[in-house]
Design an enzyme around this catalytic site. Structure first.
Site, PDB file in Angstrom:
ATOM      1  N   ASN A 209      -3.337  -5.556 -96.314  1.00 51.92           N
ATOM      2  CA  ASN A 209      -4.434  -5.101 -95.450  1.00 51.92           C
ATOM      3  C   ASN A 209      -5.666  -4.859 -96.309  1.00 51.92           C
ATOM      4  O   ASN A 209      -5.619  -5.026 -97.530  1.00 51.92           O
ATOM      5  CB  ASN A 209      -4.010  -3.844 -94.675  1.00 51.92           C
ATOM      6  CG  ASN A 209      -3.604  -2.730 -95.610  1.00 51.92           C
ATOM      7  OD1 ASN A 209      -4.398  -2.209 -96.365  1.00 51.92           O
ATOM      8  ND2 ASN A 209      -2.314  -2.381 -95.582  1.00 51.92           N
ATOM      9  N   ASP A 278       3.586  -1.528 -92.240  1.00 56.49           N
ATOM     10  CA  ASP A 278       4.678  -1.030 -91.392  1.00 56.49           C
ATOM     11  C   ASP A 278       5.877  -1.972 -91.414  1.00 56.49           C
ATOM     12  O   ASP A 278       6.990  -1.558 -91.115  1.00 56.49           O
ATOM     13  CB  ASP A 278       4.181  -0.860 -89.951  1.00 56.49           C
ATOM     14  CG  ASP A 278       3.251   0.343 -89.827  1.00 56.49           C
ATOM     15  OD1 ASP A 278       3.438   1.304 -90.595  1.00 56.49           O
ATOM     16  OD2 ASP A 278       2.337   0.326 -88.985  1.00 56.49           O
ATOM     17  N   LYS A 288       8.179 -21.771-102.452  1.00 52.76           N
ATOM     18  CA  LYS A 288       6.929 -21.763-101.689  1.00 52.76           C
ATOM     19  C   LYS A 288       7.125 -22.522-100.379  1.00 52.76           C
ATOM     20  O   LYS A 288       7.656 -23.639-100.378  1.00 52.76           O
ATOM     21  CB  LYS A 288       5.837 -22.433-102.537  1.00 52.76           C
ATOM     22  CG  LYS A 288       4.481 -22.334-101.937  1.00 52.76           C
ATOM     23  CD  LYS A 288       3.434 -23.031-102.787  1.00 52.76           C
ATOM     24  CE  LYS A 288       2.196 -23.243-101.966  1.00 52.76           C
ATOM     25  NZ  LYS A 288       1.503 -24.461-102.271  1.00 52.76           N
ATOM     26  N   PRO A 306      10.338   1.648 -94.440  1.00 53.14           N
ATOM     27  CA  PRO A 306      10.558   3.089 -94.290  1.00 53.14           C
ATOM     28  C   PRO A 306       9.221   3.815 -94.141  1.00 53.14           C
ATOM     29  O   PRO A 306       8.221   3.391 -94.720  1.00 53.14           O
ATOM     30  CB  PRO A 306      11.238   3.480 -95.615  1.00 53.14           C
ATOM     31  CG  PRO A 306      10.938   2.365 -96.555  1.00 53.14           C
ATOM     32  CD  PRO A 306      10.727   1.128 -95.742  1.00 53.14           C
ATOM     33  N   ASP A 307       9.209   4.897 -93.367  1.00 56.11           N
ATOM     34  CA  ASP A 307       8.001   5.717 -93.257  1.00 56.11           C
ATOM     35  C   ASP A 307       8.070   6.768 -94.371  1.00 56.11           C
ATOM     36  O   ASP A 307       8.832   7.738 -94.289  1.00 56.11           O
ATOM     37  CB  ASP A 307       7.936   6.372 -91.869  1.00 56.11           C
ATOM     38  CG  ASP A 307       6.602   7.085 -91.667  1.00 56.11           C
ATOM     39  OD1 ASP A 307       6.086   7.693 -92.632  1.00 56.11           O
ATOM     40  OD2 ASP A 307       6.063   7.025 -90.554  1.00 56.11           O
ATOM     41  N   ILE A 308       7.285   6.545 -95.403  1.00 54.49           N
ATOM     42  CA  ILE A 308       7.370   7.375 -96.609  1.00 54.49           C
ATOM     43  C   ILE A 308       6.998   8.828 -96.303  1.00 54.49           C
ATOM     44  O   ILE A 308       7.705   9.767 -96.673  1.00 54.49           O
ATOM     45  CB  ILE A 308       6.452   6.797 -97.718  1.00 54.49           C
ATOM     46  CG1 ILE A 308       6.841   5.337 -97.984  1.00 54.49           C
ATOM     47  CG2 ILE A 308       6.523   7.643 -98.986  1.00 54.49           C
ATOM     48  CD1 ILE A 308       5.859   4.574 -98.853  1.00 54.49           C
ATOM     49  N   PHE A 324      -2.822  10.600 -93.441  1.00 53.89           N
ATOM     50  CA  PHE A 324      -4.082  10.000 -93.016  1.00 53.89           C
ATOM     51  C   PHE A 324      -3.791   9.114 -91.812  1.00 53.89           C
ATOM     52  O   PHE A 324      -2.788   8.398 -91.812  1.00 53.89           O
ATOM     53  CB  PHE A 324      -4.683   9.138 -94.138  1.00 53.89           C
ATOM     54  CG  PHE A 324      -5.611   9.902 -95.038  1.00 53.89           C
ATOM     55  CD1 PHE A 324      -5.118  10.891 -95.871  1.00 53.89           C
ATOM     56  CD2 PHE A 324      -6.976   9.633 -95.055  1.00 53.89           C
ATOM     57  CE1 PHE A 324      -5.965  11.607 -96.700  1.00 53.89           C
ATOM     58  CE2 PHE A 324      -7.829  10.337 -95.884  1.00 53.89           C
ATOM     59  CZ  PHE A 324      -7.329  11.329 -96.707  1.00 53.89           C
ATOM     60  N   LYS A 338       0.185  11.665 -83.897  1.00 55.91           N
ATOM     61  CA  LYS A 338       0.783  11.220 -85.177  1.00 55.91           C
ATOM     62  C   LYS A 338       1.189  12.424 -86.029  1.00 55.91           C
ATOM     63  O   LYS A 338       2.241  12.425 -86.666  1.00 55.91           O
ATOM     64  CB  LYS A 338      -0.238  10.353 -85.922  1.00 55.91           C
ATOM     65  CG  LYS A 338       0.355   9.504 -86.998  1.00 55.91           C
ATOM     66  CD  LYS A 338      -0.617   8.446 -87.495  1.00 55.91           C
ATOM     67  CE  LYS A 338      -0.666   7.218 -86.608  1.00 55.91           C
ATOM     68  NZ  LYS A 338      -1.563   6.184 -87.081  1.00 55.91           N
ATOM     69  N   LYS A 342       5.059  12.946 -87.148  1.00 53.68           N
ATOM     70  CA  LYS A 342       5.464  12.927 -88.557  1.00 53.68           C
ATOM     71  C   LYS A 342       5.878  14.318 -89.043  1.00 53.68           C
ATOM     72  O   LYS A 342       6.358  14.458 -90.167  1.00 53.68           O
ATOM     73  CB  LYS A 342       4.346  12.365 -89.427  1.00 53.68           C
ATOM     74  CG  LYS A 342       3.908  10.956 -89.003  1.00 53.68           C
ATOM     75  CD  LYS A 342       3.646  10.027 -90.152  1.00 53.68           C
ATOM     76  CE  LYS A 342       3.144   8.689 -89.621  1.00 53.68           C
ATOM     77  NZ  LYS A 342       3.314   7.581 -90.558  1.00 53.68           N
TER      78      LYS A 342
HETATM   79  N1  CTP Z   1       2.678   6.112 -93.938  1.00 51.78           N
HETATM   80  C1  CTP Z   1       3.740   6.127 -94.832  1.00 51.78           C
HETATM   81  N2  CTP Z   1       4.695   5.145 -94.783  1.00 51.78           N
HETATM   82  C2  CTP Z   1       4.616   4.173 -93.858  1.00 51.78           C
HETATM   83  C3  CTP Z   1       3.541   4.140 -92.940  1.00 51.78           C
HETATM   84  C4  CTP Z   1       2.581   5.135 -93.009  1.00 51.78           C
HETATM   85  O1  CTP Z   1       3.800   7.024 -95.684  1.00 51.78           O
HETATM   86  N3  CTP Z   1       5.543   3.239 -93.841  1.00 51.78           N
HETATM   87  C5  CTP Z   1       1.672   7.181 -93.987  1.00 51.78           C
HETATM   88  C6  CTP Z   1       0.306   6.731 -94.376  1.00 51.78           C
HETATM   89  O2  CTP Z   1       0.109   6.824 -95.761  1.00 51.78           O
HETATM   90  C7  CTP Z   1      -0.578   7.706 -93.615  1.00 51.78           C
HETATM   91  C8  CTP Z   1       0.207   8.014 -92.374  1.00 51.78           C
HETATM   92  O3  CTP Z   1       1.552   7.677 -92.683  1.00 51.78           O
HETATM   93  O4  CTP Z   1      -0.721   8.933 -94.279  1.00 51.78           O
HETATM   94  C9  CTP Z   1      -0.228   7.287 -91.143  1.00 51.78           C
HETATM   95  O5  CTP Z   1      -0.146   5.935 -91.294  1.00 51.78           O
HETATM   96  P1  CTP Z   1      -0.477   4.924 -90.096  1.00 51.78           P
HETATM   97  O6  CTP Z   1      -0.174   3.563 -90.563  1.00 51.78           O
HETATM   98  O7  CTP Z   1      -1.852   5.206 -89.577  1.00 51.78           O
HETATM   99  O8  CTP Z   1       0.525   5.400 -88.997  1.00 51.78           O
HETATM  100  P2  CTP Z   1       1.849   4.807 -88.535  1.00 51.78           P
HETATM  101  O9  CTP Z   1       2.828   5.918 -88.578  1.00 51.78           O
HETATM  102  O10 CTP Z   1       2.211   3.595 -89.294  1.00 51.78           O
HETATM  103  O11 CTP Z   1       1.529   4.481 -87.020  1.00 51.78           O
HETATM  104  P3  CTP Z   1       0.705   3.254 -86.366  1.00 51.78           P
HETATM  105  O12 CTP Z   1       0.718   2.117 -87.343  1.00 51.78           O
HETATM  106  O13 CTP Z   1       1.447   3.033 -85.155  1.00 51.78           O
HETATM  107  O14 CTP Z   1      -0.683   3.787 -86.126  1.00 51.78           O
END
Ligand code: CTP
Length: 397
Positions: A209, A278, A288, A306-308, A324, A338, A342
């Site tokens: 991104n 995500d 390739k 994983p959502d860290i 954030f 959110k 979280k």
């Molecule tokens: N984050 C994380 N690990 C992930 C995705 C997000 O730690 N796999 C953290 C980001 O660093 C940020 C927060 O979660 O602090 C929000 O990230 P964001 O991408 O805006 O939210 P998502 O939970 O991914 O929700 P969405 O994409 O549906 O907006």
């Protein structure tokens, strides 16, 4: 309280005219300035200008006998908050990188104590800046703990365009003020994620991104300026490591997760600024991928990462977690949802299209007490306000 004071070194470059404005701003901000000029600098701006603006004597000569009892190259830095060299010419930086001391400014830099940090604002022609020798000197200086401020990019006095412009006076003022920042996180351990992640498709292609990492790096710098021990887990960016910060480089969300798991023990604050992907590509291709004329479309199957942040927040004895939210629409409603999802005490909401890649931003802090909108400002100044807010919410040690 004793008045804060800095030593401003001015080396030879046309950007010396911007340093006159810097002195004015510093003095206005209540910071006393002792100006030390190299001989070349005096060809661009007269010492009388700096003397009038700082209201103090200007120093140019190692053999100055004005004060017979003390030596300027020793005394000037004692008790000073920092030495800032602006502009720092390619020649002056080469000299410092080598430890040379053949005039007042270079001698004073070499004779300063460890509690007096050295900041340099490079200013030079784009070709000089890109020269291998200059790049080498930059790495040496950064490795020696010198804080390099800039340079910026744009039109140059010589008529060429590119990197090498000295930062504007107001930006340099911000850096000096940061040094004087209250040490609200003294002794605290802070873990931060920043930048984008890269999810590989094949050996040469990735999904990523447009996050530049600027906000996360500004937060890391502000936390370090506030006295914290900072570990920055960073996705791929083009940014220099903030001074005094330990940086761990990662590429994928999984690598970022592993690095965070390895570092989180003992952290009192976790700030997740990274724009973590995500999803990753389910079937990474070792070879390739080739274009197939018979199938004009290509479908990649993705699997969730994983959502860290959510993982850290759910751990027993979790650090104070800050997230954030970059949203493209319904910013505050989405951000509030959110924060709850979280399970974190503080969330920073910003408009995705306004924030990514820019130097400034507009953010709203959302915590248990409600919404706190901060005025639009540079990412550095917002990062300082965020750190101050976190410090207020932290339980006492
Ligand atoms: N984050 C994380 N690990 C992930 C995705 C997000 O730690 N796999 C953290 C980001 O660093 C940020 C927060 O979660 O602090 C929000 O990230 P964001 O991408 O805006 O939210 P998502 O939970 O991914 O929700 P969405 O994409 O549906 O907006």
């Amino acid at each position: 309280m004793k008045q804060a004071r800095i030593v401003l070194g001015v080396s030879g470059g046309i950007a010396a005219y911007k340093s006159c404005e810097l002195v004015r701003l510093l003095v206005k901000a209540g910071i006393a300035v002792d100006v030390v000029m190299t001989e070349a600098a005096t060809r661009f701006v007269g010492p009388a200008t700096f003397q009038a603006l700082s209201g103090r004597p200007v120093w140019t000569d190692l053999w100055d006998a004005r004060d017979a009892k003390s030596m300027a190259h020793i005394e000037l830095t004692r008790g000073a908050m920092a030495v800032l060299v602006a502009p720092a010419s390619a020649d002056f930086m080469a000299k410092v990188a080598c430890g040379l001391a053949d005039d007042l400014l270079s001698t004073l830099v070499l004779a300063r104590r460890a509690d007096c940090p050295l900041l340099m604002a490079p200013a030079m022609n784009v070709e000089m800046w890109q020269q291998a020798s200059t790049r080498r000197n930059m790495r040496t200086l950064a490795g020696d703990g010198v804080r390099l401020l800039g340079p910026g990019s744009g039109d140059q006095a010589c008529g060429e365009t590119g990197d090498g412009r000295m930062l504007e006076a107001v930006e340099l003022l911000g850096h000096v003020q940061a040094l004087a920042a209250p040490k609200v996180l003294e002794g605290r351990r802070v873990l931060i994620t920043a930048g984008p992640t890269e999810e590989p498709i094949d050996p040469v292609r990735v999904i990523t991104n447009t996050s530049s990492g600027k906000m996360g790096y500004a937060v890391a710098q502000a936390a370090a300026d506030a006295g914290a021990t900072v570990c920055l887990v960073s996705g791929p960016t083009a940014l220099p490591t903030p001074a005094g910060v330990t940086r761990i480089d990662v590429k994928t969300a999984h690598q970022m997760f592993e690095a965070v798991k390895a570092q989180v023990a003992g952290a009192e604050v976790f700030i997740a600024v990274a724009a973590v992907a995500d999803y990753h590509v389910k079937q990474y291709s070792e070879k390739k991928l080739k274009k197939d004329e018979r199938h004009p479309g290509l479908t990649l199957e993705l699997a969730q990462n994983p959502d860290i942040l959510a993982w850290v927040a759910s751990q027993p004895g979790a650090p104070f977690c800050v997230g954030f939210a970059a949203e493209s629409h319904d910013l505050l409603q989405n951000a509030e949802a959110k924060r709850k999802r979280k399970g974190i005490p503080l969330l920073v909401a910003n408009q995705a299209q306004d924030a990514f890649g820019r130097d400034d931003n507009e953010i709203t802090l959302i915590d248990d007490t409600g919404r706190h909108a901060l005025p639009r400002g540079s990412k550095s100044s917002l990062a300082r306000l965020l750190i101050a807010h976190i410090a207020e919410l932290l339980p006492p040690t």
